[in-house]
Every structure is written in C-alpha cells, then in structure tokens.
Design a protein around this motif. Structure first.
Motif, PDB file in Angstrom:
ATOM      1  N   GLU A 191       0.761  -1.244   0.122  1.00 37.82           N
ATOM      2  CA  GLU A 191       0.126  -0.170   0.050  1.00 37.82           C
ATOM      3  C   GLU A 191       0.773   1.345   0.098  1.00 37.82           C
ATOM      4  N   PRO A 192       1.086   1.858  -1.279  1.00 40.60           N
ATOM      5  CA  PRO A 192       1.778   2.979  -1.212  1.00 40.60           C
ATOM      6  C   PRO A 192       1.216   4.247  -0.641  1.00 40.60           C
ATOM      7  N   GLY A 193       1.865   5.011  -0.018  1.00 38.19           N
ATOM      8  CA  GLY A 193       1.297   6.532   0.486  1.00 38.19           C
ATOM      9  C   GLY A 193       1.779   7.325  -0.657  1.00 38.19           C
ATOM     10  N   MET A 194       2.048   8.754  -0.356  1.00 39.54           N
ATOM     11  CA  MET A 194       2.295   9.636  -1.440  1.00 39.54           C
ATOM     12  C   MET A 194       3.755   9.489  -2.174  1.00 39.54           C
ATOM     13  N   ILE A 195       3.859   9.035  -3.432  1.00 35.33           N
ATOM     14  CA  ILE A 195       4.834   8.627  -3.896  1.00 35.33           C
ATOM     15  C   ILE A 195       5.149   9.436  -5.024  1.00 35.33           C
ATOM     16  N   ARG A 196       6.631   9.735  -5.312  1.00 33.91           N
ATOM     17  CA  ARG A 196       6.818  10.798  -6.464  1.00 33.91           C
ATOM     18  C   ARG A 196       6.824   9.953  -7.620  1.00 33.91           C
ATOM     19  N   GLY A 222       7.472   9.618  -0.799  1.00 36.97           N
ATOM     20  CA  GLY A 222       8.011   8.400  -1.078  1.00 36.97           C
ATOM     21  C   GLY A 222       8.776   8.384  -2.626  1.00 36.97           C
ATOM     22  N   GLU A 223       9.516   7.535  -2.774  1.00 38.23           N
ATOM     23  CA  GLU A 223      10.235   7.237  -4.190  1.00 38.23           C
ATOM     24  C   GLU A 223       9.717   5.772  -4.729  1.00 38.23           C
ATOM     25  N   PRO A 224       9.566   5.818  -6.089  1.00 38.43           N
ATOM     26  CA  PRO A 224       9.379   4.462  -6.653  1.00 38.43           C
ATOM     27  C   PRO A 224      10.076   3.243  -6.042  1.00 38.43           C
ATOM     28  N   GLU A 225      11.425   3.730  -5.677  1.00 38.86           N
ATOM     29  CA  GLU A 225      12.284   2.481  -5.122  1.00 38.86           C
ATOM     30  C   GLU A 225      11.846   2.073  -4.080  1.00 38.86           C
ATOM     31  N   ASP A 226      11.243   2.960  -3.091  1.00 36.78           N
ATOM     32  CA  ASP A 226      10.665   2.403  -1.817  1.00 36.78           C
ATOM     33  C   ASP A 226       9.509   1.344  -1.932  1.00 36.78           C
ATOM     34  N   ILE A 227       8.695   1.414  -2.833  1.00 35.49           N
ATOM     35  CA  ILE A 227       7.863   0.485  -3.213  1.00 35.49           C
ATOM     36  C   ILE A 227       8.582  -0.817  -3.972  1.00 35.49           C
ATOM     37  N   ALA A 228       9.377  -0.676  -4.951  1.00 36.62           N
ATOM     38  CA  ALA A 228      10.031  -1.678  -5.376  1.00 36.62           C
ATOM     39  C   ALA A 228      10.707  -2.578  -4.498  1.00 36.62           C
ATOM     40  N   ALA A 229      11.331  -1.962  -3.412  1.00 38.11           N
ATOM     41  CA  ALA A 229      12.094  -2.589  -2.352  1.00 38.11           C
ATOM     42  C   ALA A 229      11.133  -3.562  -1.539  1.00 38.11           C
ATOM     43  N   ALA A 230       9.901  -3.124  -1.218  1.00 33.64           N
ATOM     44  CA  ALA A 230       8.801  -3.825  -0.682  1.00 33.64           C
ATOM     45  C   ALA A 230       8.515  -5.082  -1.566  1.00 33.64           C
ATOM     46  N   LEU A 247       1.496  -4.308   2.868  1.00 29.75           N
ATOM     47  CA  LEU A 247       2.467  -3.636   3.676  1.00 29.75           C
ATOM     48  C   LEU A 247       2.488  -2.269   3.534  1.00 29.75           C
ATOM     49  N   VAL A 248       2.008  -1.457   4.289  1.00 29.34           N
ATOM     50  CA  VAL A 248       1.882   0.091   4.326  1.00 29.34           C
ATOM     51  C   VAL A 248       3.265   0.778   4.002  1.00 29.34           C
ATOM     52  N   VAL A 249       3.670   1.460   2.977  1.00 32.44           N
ATOM     53  CA  VAL A 249       4.891   2.040   2.664  1.00 32.44           C
ATOM     54  C   VAL A 249       4.563   3.629   2.353  1.00 32.44           C
ATOM     55  N   ASP A 250       4.531   4.470   3.442  1.00 30.93           N
ATOM     56  CA  ASP A 250       4.071   5.672   3.562  1.00 30.93           C
ATOM     57  C   ASP A 250       4.938   6.808   4.310  1.00 30.93           C
ATOM     58  N   GLY A 251       5.934   6.323   4.771  1.00 30.33           N
ATOM     59  CA  GLY A 251       6.655   7.105   5.659  1.00 30.33           C
ATOM     60  C   GLY A 251       5.963   7.399   7.012  1.00 30.33           C
ATOM     61  N   GLY A 252       5.179   6.920   7.199  1.00 31.21           N
ATOM     62  CA  GLY A 252       4.441   7.200   8.388  1.00 31.21           C
ATOM     63  C   GLY A 252       3.308   8.208   8.634  1.00 31.21           C
TER      64      GLY A 252
END
Length: 260
Positions: A191-196, A222-230, A247-252
């Motif tokens: 689950e991405p948050g705000m990603i550039r 967030g950067e696209p690479e943050d989602i790719a890593a997950a 998995l939430v990836v949103d920088g908190g």
C-alpha cells in the motif's frame, strides 16, 4: 537499496509486471532485473514499455516488453500464457497497473467506474487465474498487487472510484491467499502512500508536493524505489511465511492523530 540482496537473488526466475513502463512499475521492473530475474514489462503503452526494456537491456539485464490492456480479460490471459510458454515457468506476477483519474463523486458515471474496477480490481483476479496452472506445476509462486492506502485506510477527494477498487483489492489479497496457500502460492500487496511519480501531477505542482512532504513524519515523499524494495522483499525467500497481507509504505503518514 538492493545491496542487501545478492546480485543473482532472482536468477532463473521469471517475473511479470503490469503497468511497468514508468513510475512505480518501472522501479519494480528495474529492481527485479538487477537481481537477475527475467522480467516482462507489460503496459498499455507498448512504446514506453519497449523504451524501458531497451534501456535496461543495454545495462545487461534481461527485460522484454509486452502490450496489454488490463481491462481486457482475454489480453491478460494471453499475456500470461505467452510469458510462461516462452520461458517455461512463471515465478512472480505483479499487478501494478492502475487507473485513477480525479473525478468528483457526483460525476462518476458507469463507464468510469467500470474502467476503474476492471483495471484495478478485476485484473488481479484474471492474472492470478491465468498464472495458477503454471505456479501449481512448479509447486508455488508469488502473486503481488500494488494496492494503496487510499480506500483501505484513508480517503482522498475525487477518488471514490479508485478508493473502492483498492479496498476491494485488499479483500482479494486475503481471500486469494487463503485459497491458494495449499498450492504453495503466496498472495500479498503493498500500500503506497504519497509517492513521487508522474501521476502526482494530478494532485498539483511542486508546491503541493512540498506541502504533502511536510506532513509526512519522515519528511519526504516516497520514491518509486521504496515500493520496489517492498515488492522484492515480499517475493524473496525471507517472506516465504507471509501471505494475505499488505505492507504500508507511506513514511508514517497514517500515524498522527487527525487533530495534530
């Protein structure tokens, strides 16, 4: 970012990524390719997919492009079959393609709603169904979906159709995981948050981006690479006992109380 994995961590594996020509999808394609996988980047925009594949191939990675309209169940089945037949296996299927034009709630018509649900929610069903025979034959596989915090957890004005589709995606992940576990197939999502990404332009310009970043506890988009890593983690042996999860990836961003 991927230094914690051996450069051949996914060697011999075949990974199919939809919506992989740009943004989060391209970061996912790049991550798996750099870790040795044979990656098929499928996208509605074939030329962009070809350009992405060519660029990565020039760097020594194994990537090929394919055209697919994710709103078309027949094309989805053909994409999966062609990919698996060519490589005689299919290890990881990642549905990242999405459709989410901003539209006020009272202007969402049947056509927009149908297209949104087809691409965002129905496509993962058809992808998983098409991949199932190949993964069963191999004794297992990984099905991953890019979901969103919008819908399952929060709302955003103008995205009621998108929110509904992503809430449905999380339901699909849990139910499919339960049914496919006996085949050694895990089903998870991110689950991405705000990603550039290029899609951020729909929300406004750089001033809007800065305002959003300032509200994120980690202080950045967030950067696209943050989602790719997950995604890489969920496809790796380290996640072999994880299924039916997102998995939430949103920088908190979801952590603060609304009044703060």
């Amino acid at each position: 970012m991927m230094a914690i994995y051996a450069s051949d961590a996914f060697a011999g594996q075949v990974v199919l990524v939809t919506g992989g020509a740009q943004g989060i999808g391209l970061a996912i394609v790049s991550a798996f390719a750099r870790l040795g996988a044979k990656v098929v980047v499928a996208d509605l925009q074939l030329q962009k997919a070809k350009e992405a594949a060519e660029s990565l191939c020039q760097q020594g990675w194994q990537v090929q492009a394919a055209a697919c309209d994710m709103a078309d169940a027949g094309q989805i089945a053909e994409l999966v079959e062609q990919t698996a037949q060519q490589h005689q296996r299919l290890d990881v299927v990642i549905h990242n393609a999405a459709y989410f034009p901003l539209r006020p709630f009272n202007q969402i018509d049947a056509e927009l709603l149908q297209c949104t649900l087809s691409v965002n929610l129905m496509a993962p069903f058809f992808l998983a169904q098409a991949a199932l025979p190949w993964m069963k034959r191999q004794g297992g596989g990984r099905i991953l979906v890019t979901s969103s915090v919008t819908g399952p957890r929060v709302a955003y004005p103008g995205l009621a159709h998108y929110a509904a589709s992503k809430a449905g995606v999380n339901g699909f992940i849990r139910a499919a995981a339960l049914e496919l576990a006996c085949e050694g197939i895990t089903v998870n999502g991110v689950e991405p948050g705000m990603i550039r990404t290029p899609a951020m332009a729909n929300l406004g310009g750089e001033a809007v981006n800065q305002a959003i970043a300032a509200a994120v506890p980690l202080g950045r988009l967030g950067e696209p690479e943050d989602i790719a890593a997950a995604m890489v983690f969920l496809a790796s042996p380290a996640a072999g006992y994880i299924t039916g999860q997102t998995l939430v990836v949103d920088g908190g961003a979801l952590l603060p109380e609304a009044y703060l």
